[in-house]
Write a protein that holds these residues in place. Structure first.
Motif, PDB file in Angstrom:
ATOM      1  N   SER A 299      -0.694  54.411 -65.803  1.00 16.96           N
ATOM      2  CA  SER A 299      -0.936  52.980 -65.564  1.00 16.96           C
ATOM      3  C   SER A 299      -2.082  52.432 -66.401  1.00 16.96           C
ATOM      4  N   ASP A 300      -2.759  53.298 -67.141  1.00 17.78           N
ATOM      5  CA  ASP A 300      -3.915  52.851 -67.917  1.00 17.78           C
ATOM      6  C   ASP A 300      -3.874  53.480 -69.315  1.00 17.78           C
ATOM      7  N   TYR A 301      -3.678  52.626 -70.315  1.00 19.75           N
ATOM      8  CA  TYR A 301      -3.648  53.095 -71.705  1.00 19.75           C
ATOM      9  C   TYR A 301      -4.844  52.580 -72.498  1.00 19.75           C
ATOM     10  N   SER A 302      -5.934  52.295 -71.801  1.00 23.03           N
ATOM     11  CA  SER A 302      -7.111  51.734 -72.471  1.00 23.03           C
ATOM     12  C   SER A 302      -7.697  52.700 -73.496  1.00 23.03           C
ATOM     13  N   ALA A 303      -7.586  54.010 -73.250  1.00 26.38           N
ATOM     14  CA  ALA A 303      -8.155  54.981 -74.195  1.00 26.38           C
ATOM     15  C   ALA A 303      -7.434  54.918 -75.532  1.00 26.38           C
ATOM     16  N   VAL A 304      -6.097  54.851 -75.502  1.00 31.44           N
ATOM     17  CA  VAL A 304      -5.359  54.791 -76.772  1.00 31.44           C
ATOM     18  C   VAL A 304      -5.571  53.432 -77.450  1.00 31.44           C
ATOM     19  N   ILE A 305      -5.736  52.377 -76.671  1.00 32.52           N
ATOM     20  CA  ILE A 305      -5.993  51.058 -77.266  1.00 32.52           C
ATOM     21  C   ILE A 305      -7.351  51.049 -77.951  1.00 32.52           C
ATOM     22  N   THR A 306      -8.322  51.725 -77.358  1.00 28.78           N
ATOM     23  CA  THR A 306      -9.627  51.873 -78.010  1.00 28.78           C
ATOM     24  C   THR A 306      -9.482  52.598 -79.351  1.00 28.78           C
ATOM     25  N   LYS A 307      -8.623  53.622 -79.379  1.00 31.20           N
ATOM     26  CA  LYS A 307      -8.364  54.337 -80.640  1.00 31.20           C
ATOM     27  C   LYS A 307      -7.733  53.418 -81.679  1.00 31.20           C
ATOM     28  N   LEU A 308      -6.804  52.595 -81.227  1.00 34.84           N
ATOM     29  CA  LEU A 308      -6.151  51.661 -82.147  1.00 34.84           C
ATOM     30  C   LEU A 308      -7.169  50.708 -82.752  1.00 34.84           C
ATOM     31  N   LYS A 309      -8.073  50.212 -81.933  1.00 34.28           N
ATOM     32  CA  LYS A 309      -9.102  49.280 -82.419  1.00 34.28           C
ATOM     33  C   LYS A 309     -10.032  49.985 -83.409  1.00 34.28           C
ATOM     34  N   SER A 310     -10.433  51.202 -83.059  1.00 28.06           N
ATOM     35  CA  SER A 310     -11.340  51.958 -83.932  1.00 28.06           C
ATOM     36  C   SER A 310     -10.705  52.268 -85.284  1.00 28.06           C
ATOM     37  N   ALA A 311      -9.395  52.502 -85.266  1.00 33.78           N
ATOM     38  CA  ALA A 311      -8.690  52.832 -86.515  1.00 33.78           C
ATOM     39  C   ALA A 311      -8.415  51.599 -87.362  1.00 33.78           C
ATOM     40  N   GLY A 312      -8.632  50.423 -86.811  1.00 33.76           N
ATOM     41  CA  GLY A 312      -8.425  49.188 -87.577  1.00 33.76           C
ATOM     42  C   GLY A 312      -6.964  48.906 -87.889  1.00 33.76           C
ATOM     43  N   VAL A 313      -6.071  49.269 -86.979  1.00 31.80           N
ATOM     44  CA  VAL A 313      -4.643  49.082 -87.259  1.00 31.80           C
ATOM     45  C   VAL A 313      -4.273  47.602 -87.174  1.00 31.80           C
ATOM     46  N   ASP A 314      -3.303  47.223 -87.997  1.00 37.39           N
ATOM     47  CA  ASP A 314      -2.814  45.843 -87.934  1.00 37.39           C
ATOM     48  C   ASP A 314      -1.341  45.766 -87.543  1.00 37.39           C
ATOM     49  N   PHE A 315      -0.761  46.913 -87.116  1.00 36.46           N
ATOM     50  CA  PHE A 315       0.612  46.916 -86.609  1.00 36.46           C
ATOM     51  C   PHE A 315       0.809  48.191 -85.802  1.00 36.46           C
ATOM     52  N   VAL A 316       1.561  48.081 -84.688  1.00 36.02           N
ATOM     53  CA  VAL A 316       1.825  49.234 -83.824  1.00 36.02           C
ATOM     54  C   VAL A 316       3.325  49.355 -83.587  1.00 36.02           C
ATOM     55  N   TYR A 317       3.857  50.547 -83.820  1.00 28.84           N
ATOM     56  CA  TYR A 317       5.235  50.861 -83.441  1.00 28.84           C
ATOM     57  C   TYR A 317       5.181  51.826 -82.275  1.00 28.84           C
ATOM     58  N   TYR A 318       5.972  51.543 -81.231  1.00 31.40           N
ATOM     59  CA  TYR A 318       6.017  52.425 -80.061  1.00 31.40           C
ATOM     60  C   TYR A 318       7.433  52.910 -79.816  1.00 31.40           C
ATOM     61  N   GLY A 319       7.617  54.223 -79.755  1.00 35.56           N
ATOM     62  CA  GLY A 319       8.903  54.820 -79.420  1.00 35.56           C
ATOM     63  C   GLY A 319       8.942  55.188 -77.956  1.00 35.56           C
ATOM     64  N   GLY A 320       9.812  54.509 -77.184  1.00 34.19           N
ATOM     65  CA  GLY A 320       9.897  54.791 -75.757  1.00 34.19           C
ATOM     66  C   GLY A 320      10.584  53.661 -75.026  1.00 34.19           C
ATOM     67  N   TYR A 321      10.249  53.521 -73.748  1.00 38.42           N
ATOM     68  CA  TYR A 321      10.920  52.550 -72.888  1.00 38.42           C
ATOM     69  C   TYR A 321       9.984  51.416 -72.477  1.00 38.42           C
ATOM     70  N   HIS A 322      10.572  50.423 -71.785  1.00 35.90           N
ATOM     71  CA  HIS A 322       9.846  49.175 -71.527  1.00 35.90           C
ATOM     72  C   HIS A 322       8.647  49.297 -70.587  1.00 35.90           C
ATOM     73  N   PRO A 323       8.616  50.194 -69.579  1.00 32.29           N
ATOM     74  CA  PRO A 323       7.445  50.183 -68.692  1.00 32.29           C
ATOM     75  C   PRO A 323       6.134  50.450 -69.438  1.00 32.29           C
ATOM     76  N   GLU A 324       6.160  51.412 -70.350  1.00 31.87           N
ATOM     77  CA  GLU A 324       4.947  51.741 -71.102  1.00 31.87           C
ATOM     78  C   GLU A 324       4.650  50.691 -72.170  1.00 31.87           C
ATOM     79  N   MET A 325       5.694  50.192 -72.831  1.00 28.63           N
ATOM     80  CA  MET A 325       5.491  49.153 -73.840  1.00 28.63           C
ATOM     81  C   MET A 325       4.884  47.907 -73.207  1.00 28.63           C
ATOM     82  N   GLY A 326       5.352  47.551 -72.010  1.00 29.73           N
ATOM     83  CA  GLY A 326       4.807  46.392 -71.329  1.00 29.73           C
ATOM     84  C   GLY A 326       3.321  46.538 -71.049  1.00 29.73           C
ATOM     85  N   LEU A 327       2.924  47.721 -70.596  1.00 32.87           N
ATOM     86  CA  LEU A 327       1.500  47.966 -70.326  1.00 32.87           C
ATOM     87  C   LEU A 327       0.673  47.964 -71.603  1.00 32.87           C
TER      88      LEU A 327
END
Length: 372
Positions: free
Chosen positions: A207-235
């Protein structure tokens, strides 16, 4: 023989004949819908159920198949790999010879050897992992949807040519479907010269993906692709917005579920995804689309018409060669069918020779629009 005995014998004979006539009139062809009827992915099961049910209703209304009506049976595997074999054994024990499903790749991969060994014809309208068919030499397993290595390149091509990001993160849910398509996207992006700075799995159901979002911010990404289903993508979408990460996100057809709007909220606006082409807009499908809408079903979802096509090819084959699963499998391998998703034909593995994926943009009102 006395007259009374003779009358009783005649009556008995007539009773047997009547029973046989009743049985013949009510003989049925059974199709199992192996879907997630429970769990977090039930809406995908609903999509498949709508497609199968509509196809069967239309066939039965036209007199059935070779004088037999078609009956559907729901078998729940919850899209869980551990439940896949349990569902398969239920189908076999119930002497059902045809399956539309399984819906999810993990459950399909786990169940496929049982279906194939027991001679049950399976046509999945939604399981896209190459691992379902690669190197297996299955004879009874087919799909009416493209594979991840058809869908992934479509996504990567769009990202490279239309988005042109500088730094991409590719995330996945560590499962057969999600990780497989994510790896395809990653590899094709690298071939296109796009810098994939992060390739990482998240735990489905968290229910909490803040750690990976922090990684995304630190890496300076400007696009994210997610392989999976809608519950996790929504979060991911919602929590990225809450943490100030304003980047476009994209996923496969597994994120294309109206429930994602409730999970992501306004952050869902502009999410990109690959989906089967919207076959409901083809004028050739007008009668089928009407049949859906007459029952208040949506023909434009990801899997409704691929499920309709899966049902159609099974029943068309039964009509051609009889209610014999081995003969039906043989017929499927050598025949091209005209279906609502176009001309359908398979290679030796049971994979479609061609399938069209398109890129759509998802909106906060639950609608989607084709990106050209």
């Amino acid at each position: 023989m006395t007259p009374s005995f003779r009358m009783k014998t005649v009556a008995a004979a007539l009773g047997v004949a009547g029973l046989l006539a009743f049985s013949a009139a009510h003989a049925q062809i059974k199709i199992a819908m192996v879907i997630p009827a429970t769990g977090p992915l039930t809406q995908y099961g609903d999509m498949v159920k709508e497609g199968v049910t509509t196809a069967v209703e239309m066939v039965n209304a036209a007199g059935g198949v070779n004088g037999k009506q078609v009956e559907t049976v729901v078998v729940d595997d919850a899209c869980e790999p551990k439940q896949g074999p349990v569902a398969a054994n239920r189908v076999v024990n119930d002497k059902i010879h045809y399956v539309v499903g399984p819906v999810c790749s993990g459950a399909a991969i786990a169940a496929a050897p049982i279906y194939n060994n027991e001679g049950v014809v399976v046509v999945t309208p939604s399981a896209t992992s190459p691992n379902l068919t690669d190197g297996k030499n299955f004879h009874f397993i087919f799909r009416t949807i493209g594979r991840d290595d058809q869908q992934g390149p479509s996504a990567a091509k769009f990202i490279a040519e239309k988005i042109k990001p500088k730094k991409v993160a590719v995330l996945h849910d560590k499962q057969s479907y999600g990780q497989g398509i994510a790896a395809n996207v990653r590899d094709d992006l690298k071939k296109a010269g796009i810098d994939v700075v992060l390739f990482e799995g998240i735990n489905a159901g968290d229910s909490d993906y803040s750690a990976v979002i922090t990684k995304l911010k630190s890496a300076g990404v400007d696009f994210v692709y997610y392989g999976g289903y809608h519950p996790e993508m929504g979060l991911l979408l919602r929590q990225a917005g809450e943490q100030g990460l304003k980047v476009k996100m994209m996923g496969p057809e597994g994120v294309g579920n109206p429930e994602i709007n409730a999970i992501a909220g306004p952050a869902v606006e502009g999410m990109l995804l690959t989906l089967p082409a919207d076959f409901s807009t083809n004028p050739k499908n007008a009668a089928i689309v009407k049949a859906f809408k007459d029952k208040k079903r949506d023909p434009s979802g990801a899997f409704q018409l691929t499920a309709y096509a899966a049902t159609q090819v099974i029943l068309d084959s039964v009509k051609a060669v009889g209610d014999d699963a081995a003969k039906v499998a043989d017929y499927l391998h050598k025949t091209t069918f005209e279906t609502p998703i176009g001309s359908v034909a398979w290679d030796s593995k049971g994979d479609l020779k061609a399938f069209e994926f398109e890129v759509f943009e998802w909106h906060k009102d639950g609608s989607k629009s084709l990106v050209k």
